[in-house]
Write a protein that holds these residues in place. Structure first.
Motif, PDB file in Angstrom:
ATOM      1  N   ALA A   4       0.839  -1.196   0.000  1.00  0.00           N
ATOM      2  CA  ALA A   4       0.000   0.000   0.000  1.00  0.00           C
ATOM      3  C   ALA A   4       0.873   1.244   0.000  1.00  0.00           C
ATOM      4  N   ALA A   5       0.441   2.266  -0.731  1.00  0.00           N
ATOM      5  CA  ALA A   5       1.127   3.549  -0.656  1.00  0.00           C
ATOM      6  C   ALA A   5       0.941   4.104   0.749  1.00  0.00           C
ATOM      7  N   SER A   6       1.975   4.739   1.268  1.00  0.00           N
ATOM      8  CA  SER A   6       1.924   5.254   2.631  1.00  0.00           C
ATOM      9  C   SER A   6       0.741   6.189   2.862  1.00  0.00           C
ATOM     10  N   PRO A   7       0.464   7.165   1.976  1.00  0.00           N
ATOM     11  CA  PRO A   7      -0.708   8.017   2.182  1.00  0.00           C
ATOM     12  C   PRO A   7      -2.021   7.243   2.161  1.00  0.00           C
ATOM     13  N   ALA A   8      -2.099   6.205   1.323  1.00  0.00           N
ATOM     14  CA  ALA A   8      -3.324   5.409   1.262  1.00  0.00           C
ATOM     15  C   ALA A   8      -3.559   4.674   2.582  1.00  0.00           C
ATOM     16  N   CYS A  15      -2.420   5.542   5.521  1.00  0.00           N
ATOM     17  CA  CYS A  15      -2.768   6.543   6.547  1.00  0.00           C
ATOM     18  C   CYS A  15      -4.204   7.028   6.363  1.00  0.00           C
ATOM     19  N   ALA A  16      -4.653   7.146   5.117  1.00  0.00           N
ATOM     20  CA  ALA A  16      -6.015   7.608   4.855  1.00  0.00           C
ATOM     21  C   ALA A  16      -7.048   6.601   5.335  1.00  0.00           C
ATOM     22  N   ALA A  30      10.350  17.118   4.435  1.00  0.00           N
ATOM     23  CA  ALA A  30       9.330  17.644   5.343  1.00  0.00           C
ATOM     24  C   ALA A  30       8.361  18.563   4.616  1.00  0.00           C
ATOM     25  N   PHE A  31       8.804  19.128   3.496  1.00  0.00           N
ATOM     26  CA  PHE A  31       7.965  20.048   2.736  1.00  0.00           C
ATOM     27  C   PHE A  31       7.592  19.510   1.366  1.00  0.00           C
ATOM     28  N   ALA A  32       8.160  18.397   0.980  1.00  0.00           N
ATOM     29  CA  ALA A  32       7.915  17.865  -0.356  1.00  0.00           C
ATOM     30  C   ALA A  32       7.666  16.359  -0.270  1.00  0.00           C
ATOM     31  N   SER A  33       7.653  15.712  -1.403  1.00  0.00           N
ATOM     32  CA  SER A  33       7.324  14.289  -1.470  1.00  0.00           C
ATOM     33  C   SER A  33       8.535  13.410  -1.190  1.00  0.00           C
ATOM     34  N   SER A  34       8.372  12.494  -0.240  1.00  0.00           N
ATOM     35  CA  SER A  34       9.445  11.529   0.038  1.00  0.00           C
ATOM     36  C   SER A  34       9.648  10.611  -1.156  1.00  0.00           C
ATOM     37  N   THR A  35       8.551  10.215  -1.798  1.00  0.00           N
ATOM     38  CA  THR A  35       8.634   9.341  -2.965  1.00  0.00           C
ATOM     39  C   THR A  35       9.443   9.999  -4.075  1.00  0.00           C
ATOM     40  N   PRO A  47       2.941  18.425   9.070  1.00  0.00           N
ATOM     41  CA  PRO A  47       1.607  18.749   8.541  1.00  0.00           C
ATOM     42  C   PRO A  47       1.651  19.215   7.096  1.00  0.00           C
ATOM     43  N   PHE A  48       2.856  19.479   6.564  1.00  0.00           N
ATOM     44  CA  PHE A  48       2.993  19.872   5.166  1.00  0.00           C
ATOM     45  C   PHE A  48       3.148  18.661   4.256  1.00  0.00           C
ATOM     46  N   SER A  49       3.357  17.491   4.842  1.00  0.00           N
ATOM     47  CA  SER A  49       3.454  16.261   4.064  1.00  0.00           C
ATOM     48  C   SER A  49       2.075  15.620   3.973  1.00  0.00           C
ATOM     49  N   THR A  50       1.918  14.674   3.070  1.00  0.00           N
ATOM     50  CA  THR A  50       0.611  14.042   2.878  1.00  0.00           C
ATOM     51  C   THR A  50       0.143  13.326   4.137  1.00  0.00           C
ATOM     52  N   ASN A  51       1.025  12.543   4.752  1.00  0.00           N
ATOM     53  CA  ASN A  51       0.615  11.756   5.916  1.00  0.00           C
ATOM     54  C   ASN A  51       0.252  12.632   7.101  1.00  0.00           C
TER      55      ASN A  51
END
Length: 451
Positions: A110-114, A116-117, A358-363, A402-406
């Motif tokens: 699973a994608a990490s944001p998915a 967490c969602a 912290a401000f952009a996409s880890s992926t 809080p600036f990241s998706t998760n």
């Protein structure tokens, strides 16, 4: 100005624009790759596009397609229900269940944001019901997602191992995975002790309400739910203006579909790992077979593939190839090594990964930050596996921001027991601590002992 400087300045501009504006960073990366490649490096368009990893793109599509089917037929819900029932009414175990369930979801693809969602609303609903600190519960979900996120069949793990292979680095998938799991588990232990976990150990619940159906039929976090049931028994539950990820399937189809999906997950892992087959081909084959067995129910599953993530990774991978062609990794690595010692350069790169991510996409960051470390690995005597593990963890542990998706998902699903400004301040404060201490922690734990 040399091409290495042009490519680095374009990279900085890419991250700044992608952070300030709601534009997919993969699309920006394609633009940067084209402009820098053609006009600074005199590459042909075919040479620029050769940097895209078909293996990586297929893996992203295959694993997210398979996970979408698992979500649709209730297998994810089954995993959560089973795990929560196992706590037997012990409130202190609920955060740990959420940590390990989220870790399991990302570990199996699973994608990490998915992940967490899906788990975030459930976990924060429990936080409200049992007076668990919302920051504790929310960060447990994020750290769980990151802890499982580097398994050899996960998205992060696949990206990291692919980049290592492309750069002729000796890969050690289990080293990266176990290191990430250990560091995130340590962070969870600290959070548990500091944020009231010991108080929870004396609390019990007559009915843990871990059967998610109990919440579905009534309330989650004190808000009423309405259900819309569509063909195939798939339902979407709405809470106010938000949505709770939950599924329903018809009674006759639940057990068969879920058992088949669990078997599919097991076979994908075994075939990919034990027989060294391409995880992208294996996972998409499993997804197609499951879709054929229940074609009506899963006809829209392909729409749930993480297409923005696919664009993100494809674009950034292409630009990473342009960076390599411009000799930017060697340039930055040489500068870091010139600071006096390779060990200092390694620390600098860990902080670069942490601050940017912290401000952009880890992926998006992983395919860029790992090649930059190649000169330090080659000339500085630092072990490839531990250095890459440190960079990968430093670049993802900060996803609590809080600036990241998760981190944003945890903020969006805050329980009613805490106001949004207060919860935002808590998450922001914790993320600043992690950005400051996280890279230093992984550097000291993974790189320094072998120096």
């Amino acid at each position: 100005m040399g091409p290495e400087w042009v490519s680095i300045i374009a990279l900085v501009a890419l991250f700044v624009i992608g952070t300030l504006l709601p534009i997919n960073m993969g699309a920006l990366a394609y633009v940067a790759a084209w402009l820098v490649g053609v006009y600074s490096l005199q590459l042909s368009e075919k040479e620029i596009l050769a940097g895209v990893s078909g293996d990586l793109i297929l893996t992203l599509i295959g694993v997210t397609y398979l996970f979408a089917i698992a979500k649709n037929n209730g297998t994810v819900d089954l995993i959560v229900r089973s795990a929560v029932k196992a706590v037997g009414g012990r409130v202190a175990l609920i955060p740990w269940v959420m940590f390990f369930v989220t870790a399991l979801l990302t570990a199996i693809g699973a994608a990490s944001p998915a992940a967490c969602a899906i788990i975030g609303p459930i976990a924060l609903g429990f936080a409200a019901r049992y007076k668990i600190n919302p920051l504790l519960m929310g960060m447990f979900v994020v750290h769980g997602a990151q802890g499982g996120g580097f398994s050899p069949i996960s998205i992060y793990g696949t990206i990291t191992n692919s980049v290592m292979k492309d750069n002729n680095l000796p890969s050690s998938p289990m080293t990266v995975f176990l290191a990430s799991l250990a560091v995130n588990l340590l962070m969870a232990v600290v959070l548990f002790v500091v944020l009231g976990g010991r108080r929870l150990m004396s609390l019990r619940a007559d009915d843990i309400d871990g059967d998610i159906d109990g919440d579905i039929d009534g309330e989650v976090g004190g808000e009423e739910l309405t259900e819309e049931v569509h063909h195939g028994g798939v339902g979407v539950l709405t809470r106010g203006t938000g949505t709770i990820a939950a599924t329903r399937t018809q009674a006759l189809g639940v057990k068969r579909d879920q058992v088949l999906t669990l078997v599919a997950f097991t076979l994908v892992a075994v075939i990919a790992l034990a027989f060294d087959k391409n995880i992208g081909f294996v996972s998409i084959t499993a997804a197609v077979i499951l879709a054929m067995l229940s074609p009506i129910q899963h006809k829209d599953a392909i729409k749930q593939v993480a297409w923005p993530t696919v664009l993100l990774v494809a674009g950034v991978s292409t630009y990473a190839a342009v960076l390599t062609e411009a000799k930017a990794p060697e340039f930055v690595g040489g500068w870091a090594a010139g600071l006096g010692a390779a060990i200092v350069g390694a620390l600098v790169l860990c902080y670069v990964g942490g601050v940017v991510s912290a401000f952009a996409s880890s992926t998006a960051l992983l395919p860029v930050i790992i090649p930059i470390a190649v000169p330090l690995i080659a000339n500085g005597g630092i072990g490839a596996a531990t250095f890459v593990a440190a960079l990968a963890i430093a670049s993802t542990i900060v996803d609590v921001s809080p600036f990241s998706t998760n981190g944003a998902l945890m903020l969006a699903n805050r329980p009613d027991t805490i106001s949004e400004p207060v919860y935002y301040k808590q998450i922001l404060t914790y993320s600043v601590i992690v950005v400051i201490a996280g890279p230093l922690l992984v550097w000291a734990a993974l790189i320094l002992p072998g120096w």
